[in-house]
Design a protein around this motif. Structure first.
Motif, mmCIF file in Angstrom:
data_model
loop_
_atom_site.group_PDB
_atom_site.id
_atom_site.type_symbol
_atom_site.label_atom_id
_atom_site.label_comp_id
_atom_site.label_asym_id
_atom_site.label_seq_id
_atom_site.Cartn_x
_atom_site.Cartn_y
_atom_site.Cartn_z
ATOM 1 N N ALA A 59 8.754 -0.920 12.863
ATOM 2 C CA ALA A 59 8.265 0.414 12.522
ATOM 3 C C ALA A 59 9.385 1.438 12.387
ATOM 4 N N VAL A 60 10.586 1.096 12.864
ATOM 5 C CA VAL A 60 11.699 2.049 12.818
ATOM 6 C C VAL A 60 12.121 2.296 11.373
ATOM 7 N N HIS A 61 12.047 3.564 10.943
ATOM 8 C CA HIS A 61 12.467 3.960 9.602
ATOM 9 C C HIS A 61 13.850 4.597 9.597
ATOM 10 N N THR A 62 14.205 5.233 10.726
ATOM 11 C CA THR A 62 15.489 5.941 10.827
ATOM 12 C C THR A 62 16.259 5.443 12.039
ATOM 13 N N LEU A 63 17.479 5.006 11.832
ATOM 14 C CA LEU A 63 18.319 4.490 12.910
ATOM 15 C C LEU A 63 19.633 5.270 12.933
ATOM 16 N N THR A 64 19.942 5.833 14.101
ATOM 17 C CA THR A 64 21.173 6.595 14.282
ATOM 18 C C THR A 64 21.976 5.983 15.424
ATOM 19 N N MET A 65 23.237 5.715 15.180
ATOM 20 C CA MET A 65 24.140 5.223 16.222
ATOM 21 C C MET A 65 25.323 6.178 16.342
ATOM 22 N N THR A 66 25.540 6.676 17.563
ATOM 23 C CA THR A 66 26.596 7.660 17.803
ATOM 24 C C THR A 66 27.507 7.193 18.923
ATOM 25 N N ARG A 67 28.812 7.208 18.686
ATOM 26 C CA ARG A 67 29.830 6.861 19.669
ATOM 27 C C ARG A 67 29.590 5.481 20.293
ATOM 28 N N CYS A 68 29.251 4.514 19.470
ATOM 29 C CA CYS A 68 29.040 3.142 19.927
ATOM 30 C C CYS A 68 30.239 2.281 19.542
ATOM 31 N N GLY A 69 30.536 1.280 20.366
ATOM 32 C CA GLY A 69 31.613 0.354 20.073
ATOM 33 C C GLY A 69 31.236 -0.591 18.948
ATOM 34 N N PRO A 70 32.214 -1.279 18.353
ATOM 35 C CA PRO A 70 31.943 -2.161 17.215
ATOM 36 C C PRO A 70 30.988 -3.301 17.553
#
Length: 717
Positions: A59-70
């Motif tokens: 169901a996730v339409h928008t995914l945001t990743m901030t300051r995450c390692g590779p």
């Protein structure tokens, strides 16, 4: 940490920190089940997941990743369900990766994000490459790769993004060129916005740029190595905005004299701080849709092309800090739509074209700091729509043309620091709409015309620092709407108009530094709207009129440094709205009126350096709101009144250098709120009396006042 936004139907989930759940599919908090319940997933500062994200909910339409390692970024992307496992209408459409330490993205994973319409990679400073599979994202409408990434080449597959409308590559400082192959950039026929701001390594643009037929916005600002534009620019017939701010290497706008002129839809051309731009092409005049031309700080520009008159739609022309500009072409008079002309700091400009008066739409003319501008054209008076004329610091300007009276719409005239100005024309009285007039620091202006009284709309008159001014015109009294009169620093002003009191609307009267002003007219008492009266440093002032007490609205009265003022009128007590009274440095003042106690709103009273003051009135104790009393350097003061103990709100008291003060009244013990007392330079007996008070914790002995100046007293419970 997990944060959920919304109630039972969770729309957004944010996961941050070292989250260790086995799977978000089965995660429940209270009665809220997250499976198929949220459409936005944010992941912040997650370095390790330890088995988390076996599968991100479909169901996730928008995914945001901030300051995450590779590793975390890779695991999250791997957890995305393939398109075959998603129901119709359930697909990831927006992916935003911010401040993540990634060097690239896996080809296979990217190729599966076929439903993406928005893809952002911002502040990923280690990002060096983009996968070729990026071209398979055929639904993508917005692609942003911003914030000092290390990307050098862009993949040719970029041209397969046929739905792309916005491409943002701002601050890609490592980018030296855009792809120029036939199957790349030129195929982006839907592209509307291209942002290359801050691509400082970019030295040129590909010829294929001209094939972006839908492009309306092109931002090339801060492309410091960009020296030329391609001839194919002329084919961008839909382009409306071209920004080249701080393209410091550009000496000319285009290699072709004709390319620019064929941008028929262009409405905004911004060349701010193109410091090497020496000329503009003649074809500029063919931009018939152009409304804004900004050439701010084009320091090498010496002139505008004669064809500039062809810009029939131009409303704003900014030439601020074009310091090599010596003249404007006569054709500027053909700019019939021009509303704003800014020539601030064009220091080599000596005159304006006589045809200037034909600019019938002009509302703002800014000539600030045109230091060599010696005259204004007679045609100035024909600018019927002009509302603002700013001539601040036009040092060479000797006079205004008589025709200035024709500026029927003028509301603001700024002549501050026009040091060569010797007179104002009588026709200034015809400026029926004028609301603000400033002749601040016009040091050679000896008088103001009597016609000034005809300015019935005038609300603010600034005449400070006029050394040659000896009087104000009597007609000033006819300015019934005037609210501010500032004559600070007019040190040769001898008197004020007798009928000053007729200006019933005035709220601020500033006369600070008028050191030859011997008195105020009695009519001042009629200024019932006056809230601020500044008389500081009026060193010739010996008395204030009794009518002062009628200024019932007065909230600010400054009488500092009036060295000859020997007394205050008894009517002072009628100023019941006054919160502060500053009489510092009134060295001839021997006493205060008994009516002082009627100032029930008074919170601060400053009598510092009133060296002749021998006593305070007993009514001092009636100042129930007084919180601060400054008696510093009142060296003739021998005693304080017993009523001082009634100042129950007093928190600060300075007796510094009150050397004649032998003792304090015993009523001082009643000052329960007193927290700070300065007794530096007082007799030892005064400090001793403070020490005898039970509640006083610390008393500084006069000999110890080298570093600390205040005696702190703290009241116990």
């Amino acid at each position: 940490m997990i944060r959920a936004f919304a109630s039972r139907k969770v729309a957004e989930l944010v996961v941050s920190g070292h989250f260790k759940a086995e799977s978000l599919q089965s995660l429940c908090i209270g009665s809220v089940t997250f499976e198929h319940a949220y459409r936005t997933l944010g992941i912040v500062t997650c370095e390790l997941f330890n088995g988390c994200f076996a599968r991100t909910p479909s169901a996730v339409h928008t995914l945001t990743m901030t300051r995450c390692g590779p590793a975390s970024v890779l695991k999250v992307l791997q957890s995305l369900p393939p398109p075959s496992d998603r129901d119709e209408g359930q697909a990831l459409t927006a992916l935003d990766v911010r401040n993540c330490d990634i060097t690239g993205l896996p080809e296979l994973i990217v190729s599966q994000l076929t439903a993406l319409t928005s893809f952002q990679l911002s502040e990923c400073r280690k990002l060096a490459t983009l996968p070729s599979s990026l071209g398979q994202l055929t639904s993508l409408r917005a692609l942003a790769i911003t914030g000092r990434s290390r990307i050098v080449p862009l993949p040719d597959s970029l041209g397969q993004l046929t739905a792309l409308t916005a491409l943002n590559l701002s601050q890609c400082t490592g980018l030296t060129a855009l792809p120029d192959s036939p199957d790349s950039l030129c195929l982006l026929t839907a592209l509307v916005s291209l942002n290359l701001c801050g691509c400082r390594g970019l030295s040129g643009l590909p010829a294929s740029l001209g094939q972006l037929a839908a492009l309306t916005e092109l931002n090339l600002s801060e492309c410091a190595q960009l020296t030329r534009l391609p001839d194919s620019l002329r084919r961008l017939t839909a382009l409306r905005t071209l920004a080249m701010v701080s393209c410091t290497a550009s000496a000319a706008l285009s290699a072709s004299e004709y390319s620019l002129g064929q941008l028929a839809a262009l409405t905004v051309l911004d060349m701010t701080e193109c410091r090497k731009l020496a000329r503009l092409p003649e074809s500029l005049g063919r931009l018939t849709a152009l409304t804004t031309l900004n050439l701010h700080t084009c320091k090498a520009l010496t002139c505008l092309p004669e064809t500039v008159g062809g810009l029939a739609a131009l409303t704003r022309l900014n030439l601020t800090r074009c310091r090599m500009l010596t003249r404007l072409p006569e054709s500027v008079s053909q700019l019939i739509a021009l509303r704003e002309l800014t020539l601030d700091m064009c220091t080599r400009l000596t005159s304006l074209p006589d045809s200037l008066g034909q600019l019938q739409a002009l509302t703002v003319l800014d000539l600030t700091k045109c230091r060599n501008l010696a005259r204004l054209p007679e045609s100035l008076g024909r600018l019927a729509a002009l509302a603002t004329l700013d001539l601040h610091m036009c040092d060479a300007l000797v006079c205004l043309p008589e025709t200035v009276g024709g500026l029927a719409a003028l509301t603001k005239l700024n002549l501050a620091r026009c040091h060569a100005l010797t007179r104002l024309p009588e026709s200034i009285g015809d400026l029926v709409a004028l609301r603000e007039l400033s002749v601040d620091s016009c040091t050679r202006l000896a008088s103001l015309p009597e016609a000034l009284g005809q300015l019935q709309a005038l609300t603010a008159l600034y005449v400070p620092h006029r050394r040659a001014l000896t009087r104000l015109p009597e007609s000033l009294a006819e300015l019934t709407r005037l609210t501010t009169l500032d004559a600070d620093g007019c040190n040769n002003l001898v008197r004020l108009p007798e009928q000053l009191g007729h200006i019933g609307a005035i709220t601020k009267l500033h006369l600070r530094g008028c050191n030859r002003l011997a008195g105020l007219p009695d009519s001042i008492g009629r200024l019932t709207a006056l809230t601020a009266l500044e008389l500081g440093a009026c060193s010739a002032l010996t008395a204030l009129p009794d009518s002062l007490g009628r200024l019932a609205a007065l909230t600010s009265l400054g009488v500092t440094q009036c060295g000859r003022l020997a007394a205050l009128p008894e009517s002072l007590g009628q100023l019941t709205a006054l919160p502060s009274l500053d009489l510092s440095d009134c060295r001839a003042l021997t006493s205060l009126p008994v009516s002082l106690g009627q100032l029930t709103a008074l919170q601060t009273l400053n009598l510092s350096r009133c060296a002749a003051l021998v006593a305070l009135p007993d009514t001092l104790g009636q100042l129930a709101a007084l919180t601060a009393l400054n008696l510093t350097d009142c060296c003739a003061l021998t005693a304080l009144p017993r009523s001082m103990g009634e100042l129950t709100a007093l928190t600060r008291l300075s007796l510094k250098k009150c050397c004649a003060l032998a003792a304090l009244p015993d009523t001082v013990r009643s000052l329960a709120q007193l927290t700070k007392v300065n007794v530096e330079g007082c007799q030892r007996a005064v400090a001793a009396e403070l020490r005898s008070l039970d509640a006083v914790r610390t008393v500084m002995h006069p000999s110890n006042f080298k570093s600390k100046m205040m005696v702190n007293t703290e009241r116990g419970s």
